[in-house]
Design an enzyme around this catalytic site. Structure first.
Site, PDB file in Angstrom:
ATOM      1  N   HIS A  67      -1.558   9.698   2.129  1.00 27.63           N
ATOM      2  CA  HIS A  67      -1.176  10.068   3.507  1.00 27.63           C
ATOM      3  C   HIS A  67      -2.286   9.774   4.521  1.00 27.63           C
ATOM      4  CE1 HIS A  67       0.435  12.163   6.941  1.00 27.63           C
ATOM      5  NE2 HIS A  67      -0.531  13.070   6.894  1.00 27.63           N
ATOM      6  N   HIS A  92      -8.259  13.947   8.756  1.00 31.78           N
ATOM      7  CA  HIS A  92      -7.520  14.834   9.669  1.00 31.78           C
ATOM      8  C   HIS A  92      -6.958  16.096   9.017  1.00 31.78           C
ATOM      9  CE1 HIS A  92      -3.869  12.695   8.219  1.00 31.78           C
ATOM     10  NE2 HIS A  92      -3.222  13.763   8.625  1.00 31.78           N
ATOM     11  N   GLU A  96      -7.895  21.730   7.435  1.00 28.22           N
ATOM     12  CA  GLU A  96      -6.697  22.572   7.311  1.00 28.22           C
ATOM     13  C   GLU A  96      -6.375  22.889   5.853  1.00 28.22           C
ATOM     14  OE1 GLU A  96      -2.300  21.732   8.748  1.00 28.22           O
ATOM     15  OE2 GLU A  96      -3.783  21.544  10.345  1.00 28.22           O
ATOM     16  N   ASP A  97      -6.592  21.919   4.945  1.00 30.62           N
ATOM     17  CA  ASP A  97      -6.107  22.061   3.562  1.00 30.62           C
ATOM     18  C   ASP A  97      -7.184  22.360   2.528  1.00 30.62           C
ATOM     19  OD1 ASP A  97      -3.670  21.455   4.636  1.00 30.62           O
ATOM     20  OD2 ASP A  97      -3.625  19.372   3.963  1.00 30.62           O
ATOM     21  N   ASP A 158       0.016  10.348  12.509  1.00 35.23           N
ATOM     22  CA  ASP A 158       0.289  11.338  11.456  1.00 35.23           C
ATOM     23  C   ASP A 158       1.782  11.680  11.423  1.00 35.23           C
ATOM     24  OD1 ASP A 158      -0.094  13.475   9.592  1.00 35.23           O
ATOM     25  OD2 ASP A 158      -0.226  14.905  11.247  1.00 35.23           O
ATOM     26  N   ASP A 278      25.621  -3.925  26.513  1.00 38.52           N
ATOM     27  CA  ASP A 278      24.168  -4.149  26.581  1.00 38.52           C
ATOM     28  C   ASP A 278      23.478  -3.548  25.354  1.00 38.52           C
ATOM     29  OD1 ASP A 278      24.926  -1.707  27.510  1.00 38.52           O
ATOM     30  OD2 ASP A 278      23.341  -1.535  29.010  1.00 38.52           O
TER      31      ASP A 278
END
Length: 751
Positions: A67, A92, A96-97, A158, A278
């Site tokens: 990822h 990134h 957080e993880d 992301d 169109d």
């Protein structure tokens, strides 16, 4: 010997080789941008990220490091960002993880990278009523735009990768992520000039929220491709001949519009796919030196209009006055020889790259690949201004209000107007003389009485047109009024007017709070947060301050609190009785449900939540779901669980701002139950038509009608019929039969 299901065998060496292959692909894409020690820094970020995520896997089963590598690849190839952004993209999710902190990132990679990652790290914690974690995270991310726009560009990369890999997520997560995407990320991509990413995000939203509609349009585009290509080739042949004679290098290509934009067009026009002409645009891209760009584009325009008649109302000149996000192009719509309107876009290679890659492409052409501080990107300064305005009163504005205000400005078209001295001002399309006054200065807006547009006196609500010259007339006696909020459209004007009114009316909030407190004491109710929130919802106020203000101003009579108390006690008594009856006798519970929901409360009708239980609910009036519709549950503050259709007009906003209150819901096998549905029938009027329509409904399908309204004018009729059906297939059968009635042109369901 018992047979057991074997766990899938993971070849770690094969995965390691694949990770290295993806890393090398990233380095190859980044190579033209690298300087000095950049490659070492990227390698260090890759190793740090790979180590931090080494024991983590995505829901699809793939190693998690795929990822961040994909996000970095998108940042380089599709947005055109450099080393700092690649490093931030690789890291990134680390804070957080994992156990790594922002301080660790700053120590290893410097302050710039640490700030970007801080902006990308979600907020955790509990949030007060009137906001949500999603909205707070949106606000935190958007505010970083003032410091470093790369935070949002990496977040878009992301989000794009998450949307591309959404298939492995459960349905409720797909709906929540897709709704956030269409609510805030696609408009952000549009605002930042990333049209390719914006279109893909919109298409992926449709693919997951309305898969059947997506597949249907994609199939029809495939089926009509040969005919479309033949038409485009015939259309561009004379243009190419003339362009070749000029000696200008060029590329001419025809491309279909995005599936989402076609779906939007189908919904708005209520026409079938075959009648939408169109569906594609022809793009002419010229390769000329920068000082010849404008002349070359107009020369190409002249060639196009030599062969095809243009629609004078559809000429858009974004070369002389580029859009505020830097977009430059010449758009015209011309009539082809076969009677079809065709949109033609004329631009240069440079303009095309800016149109595809937006902000990042400006660095390349402005010779500036540092942070946004030099002030040369005028188009981003307007976005910044919007943010600063929106946060000038942040302590009083909930995150949801902030995001809503910001979002309302993202998709806006522009209008170009001039000051009395001839300075150009770019405002949102639909802007009024009062919006113009606030754009000049807050105090000029606050004291604005009227304006002169092209030397003619006009009211404050006068909507400005391209090319207008505007002079503001002020008076010290003038004060802002709530009425102004009805007609201003720019975020800056709205926020400043609200701030000025709030300042002026703060005493009303205090007075209202005192009045409510006294009345609740008389009614023997404690003034808790829960009671105040219930009062706010009961009287339809967005915030508690708004509720107190309306009381203080006299818009809400405190005597009405008696009615609130009576209804509150009645509801609590009903709920208490229902739970007691449930304990005593399961059958009584079913009867009570039938009382609340009428015939709908059949035992195997709607299953709700992760465990798919039978729970008390009500059907939302905004979209009137019926059995067979794709639905979800929304936990309200005062009215329990409400069931909405996935295509409900309010679905995107609910899922984007209140994802934690969305729960699964699906229909089970149905007994004969009745749901209210609405049909709009249009066609050519004739004697006996109404009789034929009602005969199909009542005699052939034995459906009960609640109301019928038929309006006929100049040989055209429109009928609005509300009726009771069992489920979606029952409704579709009826619609097919009605379409076969002679004279009926179209039958559509409405909410």
């Amino acid at each position: 010997m018992n047979a057991t299901t074997a766990e899938p065998v993971i070849d770690l060496e094969q995965e390691r080789q694949e990770i290295l292959k993806r890393y090398r692909r990233l380095l190859r894409a980044a190579k033209p941008l690298l300087k000095d020690n950049d490659a070492k820094l990227i390698k260090k970020a890759f190793n740090t990220s790979a180590e931090a995520h080494k024991n983590m896997r995505r829901r699809s089963g793939e190693p998690y490091i795929y990822h961040p590598l994909a996000v970095a690849q998108i940042a380089v190839e599709e947005i055109g960002l450099g080393t700092t952004s690649i490093v931030a993209a690789l890291l990134h999710d680390v804070v957080e993880d994992t156990d790594m902190t922002i301080a660790d990132i700053e120590r290893l990679f410097g302050l710039k990278v640490a700030r970007i990652i801080d902006g990308l790290t979600k907020i955790s914690g509990i949030f007060e009523y009137g906001t949500s974690q999603q909205a707070e995270n949106f606000r935190k991310m958007l505010l970083t735009l003032s410091d470093d726009v790369r935070v949002i560009l990496i977040k878009l990369a992301d989000r794009l990768h998450n949307m591309r890999t959404l298939d492995s997520m459960p349905r409720d997560k797909q709906l929540k992520i897709a709704s956030e995407t269409i609510y805030i990320y696609a408009p952000l991509a549009h605002r930042l000039g990333l049209y390719a990413i914006k279109s893909e995000l919109e298409d992926l939203y449709l693919k997951h929220v309305e898969p059947e509609a997506y597949k249907d349009i994609a199939r029809k585009l495939r089926e009509t491709r040969l005919a479309r290509d033949r038409f485009i080739n015939r259309f561009i042949e004379p243009i190419e001949q003339d362009l070749a004679e000029t000696g200008i290098k060029y590329i001419v290509k025809g491309r279909p519009k995005s599936i989402y934009s076609i779906w939007n067009k189908l919904n708005k026009s209520k026409k079938p796919f075959e009648e939408i002409y169109d569906l594609f645009a022809v793009r002419i891209i010229l390769d000329v030196p920068s000082d010849e760009e404008k002349a070359a584009c107009w020369r190409a325009y002249s060639i196009v209009t030599d062969h095809y008649k243009p629609n004078p109302d559809r000429l858009k000149d974004w070369i002389s006055t580029p859009r505020t996000n830097g977009y430059e192009s010449l758009h015209t719509t011309v009539m082809s020889k076969t009677g079809q309107w065709v949109e033609v876009q004329i631009r240069t290679e440079r303009m095309n790259e800016i149109a595809e890659k937006g902000y990042a492409a400006h660095w390349k052409y402005k010779g500036n690949d540092t942070q946004t501080g030099a002030g040369i990107e005028a188009w981003i300064s307007q976005v910044r201004d919007m943010l600063e305005t929106a946060t000038s009163n942040t302590d009083k504005k909930t995150a949801i209000e902030f995001v809503d205000d910001f979002r309302s400005n993202l998709y806006s078209e522009e209008v170009f107007v001039f000051t009395p001295k001839g300075d150009l001002k770019v405002l949102q399309r639909g802007a009024t003389a009062l919006d113009f006054a606030f754009d000049i200065h807050t105090q000029i807006g606050a004291h604005c009485m009227a304006a002169k547009v092209n030397n003619t006196l006009v009211p404050l609500s006068h909507v400005l047109q391209n090319g207008d010259q505007v002079e503001v007339i002020t008076s010290n006696r003038q004060k802002p009024s709530e009425d102004w909020l009805r007609f201003v459209v720019t975020s800056k004007a709205k926020t400043k007017i609200k701030d000025l009114i709030k300042e002026d009316n703060r005493r009303y909030v205090t007075d209202g709070r005192d009045l409510v407190h006294k009345k609740l004491r008389v009614l023997r109710l404690e003034m808790t947060n829960e009671v105040i929130n219930q009062l706010r919802a009961y009287f339809g106020s967005k915030t508690t301050d708004d509720f107190f203000y309306r009381v203080g101003k006299g818009h809400i009579d405190v005597q009405e609190l008696k009615k609130f108390k009576a209804e509150k006690e009645a509801r609590e008594n009903r709920q208490n009785k229902l739970s007691t009856d449930k304990i005593q006798d399961g059958k009584t519970f079913e009867k009570e449900l039938k009382k609340i929901h009428g015939e709908r409360a059949d035992a195997d009708m709607l299953l709700i939540g992760e465990d798919m239980d039978k729970i008390d609910y009500t059907l939302a009036k905004c979209c009137n779901p019926i059995s067979g519709d794709d639905v979800f549950g929304f936990v309200t503050i005062n009215d329990g669980i409400k069931i909405h259709r996935v295509t409900c007009p309010n679905a995107v906003e609910l899922m984007s701002n209140h994802g934690n209150r969305i729960i699964k819901a699906k229909w089970t096998s149905q007994k004969e139950l009745a749901f209210l549905a609405g049909l709009r029938i249009t066609g050519t009027d004739r004697v006996g038509l109404v009789n034929d329509v009602t005969r199909v409904i009542s005699n052939e399908l034995h459906i009960n009608m609640r109301s019928v309204t038929i309006d006929s004018k100049d040989g055209i009729f429109e009928g609005i019929i509300k009726l009771y059906v069992n489920d979606t297939s029952h409704l579709e059968t009826l619609m097919r039969k009605l379409e076969r009635v002679q004279g009926v042109f179209e039958v559509v369901r409405f909410d």
